[in-house]
Design a protein around this motif. Structure first.
Motif, short mmCIF file in Angstrom:
data_model
loop_
_atom_site.label_atom_id
_atom_site.label_comp_id
_atom_site.label_asym_id
_atom_site.label_seq_id
_atom_site.Cartn_x
_atom_site.Cartn_y
_atom_site.Cartn_z
N SER A 190 0.84 -1.19 0.00
CA SER A 190 0.00 0.00 0.00
C SER A 190 0.88 1.25 0.00
O SER A 190 2.06 1.21 0.35
N GLY B 1 0.59 3.75 2.01
CA GLY B 1 0.96 4.03 3.40
C GLY B 1 2.16 3.23 3.84
O GLY B 1 3.04 3.73 4.56
N THR B 2 2.22 1.95 3.42
CA THR B 2 3.37 1.11 3.77
C THR B 2 4.63 1.62 3.10
O THR B 2 5.71 1.63 3.70
N HIS C 154 5.30 4.67 2.34
CA HIS C 154 5.71 5.85 3.10
C HIS C 154 6.44 5.44 4.38
O HIS C 154 7.48 6.03 4.73
N ASP C 155 5.92 4.42 5.06
CA ASP C 155 6.57 3.95 6.28
C ASP C 155 7.97 3.40 5.99
O ASP C 155 8.91 3.63 6.76
N VAL D 14 -0.80 2.37 9.49
CA VAL D 14 -0.36 2.78 8.15
C VAL D 14 -0.80 1.77 7.10
O VAL D 14 -0.97 2.14 5.93
N PHE E 12 -4.74 2.63 6.20
CA PHE E 12 -5.19 3.94 5.74
C PHE E 12 -5.99 3.77 4.44
O PHE E 12 -5.60 2.98 3.57
N HIS F 274 -6.97 3.97 0.76
CA HIS F 274 -6.09 4.16 -0.38
C HIS F 274 -6.32 5.53 -1.04
O HIS F 274 -5.36 6.20 -1.44
N ALA G 61 -4.44 8.39 0.77
CA ALA G 61 -3.02 8.20 1.09
C ALA G 61 -2.18 9.43 0.76
O ALA G 61 -1.33 9.86 1.57
N ILE H 105 -2.73 12.13 3.31
CA ILE H 105 -2.16 11.75 4.61
C ILE H 105 -0.65 11.91 4.58
O ILE H 105 -0.04 12.40 5.54
N VAL H 106 -0.02 11.50 3.47
CA VAL H 106 1.43 11.64 3.33
C VAL H 106 1.83 13.11 3.42
O VAL H 106 2.78 13.48 4.14
#
Length: 348
Positions: free
Chosen positions: A200, A202-203, A205-206, A304, A307, A309, A312, A315-316
């Motif tokens: 994803s 979010g992943t 970004h992490d 994360v 979140f 999709h 995203a 959020i980022v």
């Protein structure tokens, strides 16, 4: 088309057909004990026209409406109103379960358990929650059924959730691929990294944030022992364990640097006791901000990955903006604490 987790029983305007009773098959169903005579009698005595039954067109098997079919026979009818479903037999069974759960005579616990067991075998890629919704059981019960049937269910590394999206059971491999991509192509957009790594946004970004701080792309609890790290040639230099920036002179008697707490939880514990924070409006506001962050930290990896999709990108951007603000605060306080006492205090 395969049956989706949220697919309706039939199209809203699916035409109704009159079908001869002797053309229909009623040999199997979701009820282990077959028809309920009392329910048949109840429908018979109602004397009203009953809704169309649902039939699997390829096999002419009744999906939903066994009791209505019996009532039609007892009334001496030769034909019955039918809506057709054209999917495969496995999806037809799922549809039969859903229909019998949503209306009419409720399925027994034994019926629902047997149905969930069968669905875990025919739809092993569905998540526990998706099967639970289809069978009228709890996700925990479905998980237990899946464990008991593990030897009969084909192995799968992914699950399809209630939103229809496919997710890996273990994102470690995807995180590793994303780590290599980010290290080799630092300017690659995160959306492209996520698509190529199969994770994803979010992943992704992490993973980028973890690389920035010198950590492995995957959390320690799911990291493979050998090749889970980015090659040393491209990996960021490791940093020391997390430690708070030198605290500004917020208390009358500052704690010597060598004895300051080294973890966020310990720092927050000390700050909560400080009267210059507890007894001022700005101090309490700051503690509330830190408390909110502390509550999020234990479940950050789970958050994360869940979140939405479509949110995203926003959020980022928001996370990056807030991180920049906090970095400015830390830089300012670090500079102020290195200078002689200027009477810096938090005011109410």
């Amino acid at each position: 088309m395969p049956l989706g987790e949220d697919q309706e029983a039939h199209p809203p305007h699916d035409p109704v057909h009159l079908v001869p009773l002797d053309a229909l098959s009623a040999t199997a169903g979701v009820r282990r004990r077959g028809e309920d005579p009392d329910h048949v009698q109840l429908l018979l005595e109602a004397g009203t026209d009953l809704p169309p039954i649902l039939v699997h067109r390829p096999t002419m098997q009744v999906i939903d409406g066994m009791h209505r079919l019996r009532v039609a026979a007892l009334r001496g009818r030769t034909h019955i109103a039918v809506r057709f479903y054209d999917g495969d037999s496995a999806d037809a069974f799922v549809l039969a379960v859903r229909q019998n759960i949503s209306h009419g005579l409720p399925l027994s616990l034994a019926d629902r358990t047997a149905a969930a067991t069968r669905i875990t075998r025919t739809h092993p890629h569905w998540s526990d929650r998706a099967i639970a919704r289809a069978s009228g059981l709890s996700p925990k019960t479905v998980a237990a059924i899946r464990r008991r049937s593990s030897g009969e269910i084909p192995p799968s590394n992914t699950r399809v959730g209630q939103d229809g999206r496919t997710r890996p059971l273990d994102a470690t491999e995807g995180r590793r691929r994303a780590g290599h991509l980010i290290a080799a192509h630092p300017t690659m957009p995160l959306r492209q990294v996520a698509a190529e790594a199969g994770i994803s946004l979010g992943t992704a970004h992490d993973v980028r944030e973890r690389l920035r701080t010198g950590r492995s792309p995957a959390p320690a609890r799911s990291t493979a022992p050998s090749d889970s790290h980015i090659p040393p040639a491209v990996a960021p230099a490791p940093r020391a364990p997390l430690a708070p920036a030198p605290a500004p002179a917020l208390v009358p008697a500052p704690v010597p640097a060598g004895t300051r707490p080294r973890t966020p939880a310990a720092v927050l514990h000390v700050l909560r006791k400080d009267p210059s924070l507890r007894l001022t409006d700005t101090g309490r506001a700051l503690l509330r901000l830190f408390d909110a962050q502390a509550q999020l930290m234990p479940q950050w990896n789970r958050l994360v990955d869940t979140f939405p999709h479509h949110c995203a990108d926003m959020i980022v951007d928001l996370a990056d903006t807030y991180a920049t603000y906090w970095q400015h605060v830390a830089t300012h306080l670090r500079t102020a604490s290195a200078q002689p006492d200027t009477g810096h205090r938090m005011s109410s």
